[in-house]
Design an enzyme around this catalytic site. Structure first.
Site, PDB file in Angstrom:
ATOM      1  N   LEU A   1      18.581  23.916  33.974  1.00 31.92           N
ATOM      2  CA  LEU A   1      17.381  22.621  33.558  1.00 31.92           C
ATOM      3  C   LEU A   1      16.378  23.218  32.747  1.00 31.92           C
ATOM      4  O   LEU A   1      16.202  24.226  32.446  1.00 31.92           O
ATOM      5  CB  LEU A   1      16.489  22.626  34.943  1.00 31.92           C
ATOM      6  CG  LEU A   1      17.154  21.942  36.416  1.00 31.92           C
ATOM      7  CD1 LEU A   1      16.025  22.342  37.414  1.00 31.92           C
ATOM      8  CD2 LEU A   1      17.367  20.569  36.150  1.00 31.92           C
ATOM      9  N   ILE A   2      16.054  22.219  31.988  1.00 33.60           N
ATOM     10  CA  ILE A   2      15.033  22.361  30.702  1.00 33.60           C
ATOM     11  C   ILE A   2      13.867  22.308  31.410  1.00 33.60           C
ATOM     12  O   ILE A   2      13.555  21.508  32.294  1.00 33.60           O
ATOM     13  CB  ILE A   2      15.125  21.161  29.958  1.00 33.60           C
ATOM     14  CG1 ILE A   2      16.717  21.003  29.335  1.00 33.60           C
ATOM     15  CG2 ILE A   2      14.156  21.307  28.609  1.00 33.60           C
ATOM     16  CD1 ILE A   2      17.100  21.900  28.543  1.00 33.60           C
TER      17      ILE A   2
ATOM     18  N   HIS B   1      26.404  13.071  32.261  1.00 29.41           N
ATOM     19  CA  HIS B   1      26.556  13.396  33.586  1.00 29.41           C
ATOM     20  C   HIS B   1      27.759  12.965  34.070  1.00 29.41           C
ATOM     21  O   HIS B   1      27.817  11.438  33.850  1.00 29.41           O
ATOM     22  CB  HIS B   1      25.346  13.584  34.293  1.00 29.41           C
ATOM     23  CG  HIS B   1      25.540  13.907  35.808  1.00 29.41           C
ATOM     24  ND1 HIS B   1      25.394  15.134  35.938  1.00 29.41           N
ATOM     25  CD2 HIS B   1      25.916  13.153  36.906  1.00 29.41           C
ATOM     26  CE1 HIS B   1      25.778  15.244  37.224  1.00 29.41           C
ATOM     27  NE2 HIS B   1      25.781  14.201  37.871  1.00 29.41           N
TER      28      HIS B   1
END
Ligand code: GRF
Length: 203
Positions: free
Chosen positions: A95-96, A112
């Site tokens: 995750l960023i 995705h």
């Protein structure tokens, strides 16, 4: 915006989407420059792909940093040094966090392998098949703090029609390799409509 935006591709694995983006640039279908490939897995095949293409890659090991904030600050410095304007996630398995989200607001994109909002997170293809869904597909979206929750930019789907995992995976990758470069080209180069411009000026 520069006519040839500088992008960094973030990947953790095989890098077939990175390859598709690099091929599209080489073939003149995508007007952009890959300034850097960033990976959290130094042994990932994407590093070898970048080497073969003569594109710089940068590997880091998250466990060597005390926090996500610290490694993202280090990455931000690297990205600024390379004058990167957009972060393009292509199989990046993290995750960023707030540091990069803030530094590259509305400039982080992900692909995705599901028709979001259905089946976010890991093994989206497995989730799709296990659910008995009639269609499988792919989504290109903006990245926010959630897991695959940002605004959708483009999407394509196809009927599962009793196909097994291998066949569905193959079709998904084929779609991804077309949709991602085509979507990025539109995103980087579509003229801003006056209405959008005024909307954004009004905040
Ligand atoms: C792709 O299916 C992408 O949608 C997902 O991770 C996979 C990466 O594949 N986020 P590759 O490394 O680009 O081959």
């Amino acid at each position: 915006m520069a006519t040839k935006p500088k992008i960094a591709v973030f990947a953790s694995g095989n890098g077939s989407n990175f390859q598709a983006i690099a091929d599209a640039i080489q073939e003149g279908r995508l007007n952009a420059e890959i300034a850097l490939v960033v990976t959290d897995k130094p042994e990932a095949f994407v590093v070898e792909r970048a080497r073969r293409l003569g594109i710089k890659s940068f590997s880091f090991i998250p466990a060597q940093y005390d926090s996500k904030q610290l490694y993202e600050e280090m990455l931000k410095e690297k990205l600024v040094e390379h004058k990167v304007e957009w972060l393009i996630l292509a199989g990046f398995m993290r995750l960023i966090g707030p540091v990069l989200l803030e530094a590259f607001e509305n400039r982080i994109i992900n692909i995705h392998p599901s028709v979001l909002p259905a089946f976010p997170g890991k093994d989206a293809i497995g989730q799709t098949l296990a659910s008995g869904a009639e269609r499988a597909g792919v989504t290109v979206h903006y990245v926010d703090a959630g897991m695959d929750t940002g605004s959708i930019i483009s999407q394509q789907s196809f009927p599962v029609a009793g196909r097994g995992r291998e066949a569905v995976e193959e079709e998904i990758h084929k779609l991804e390799h077309e949709l991602y470069p085509a979507t990025l080209q539109k995103l980087f180069h579509q003229p801003v409509k006056t209405k959008d411009l005024y909307d954004s000026m009004q905040g």
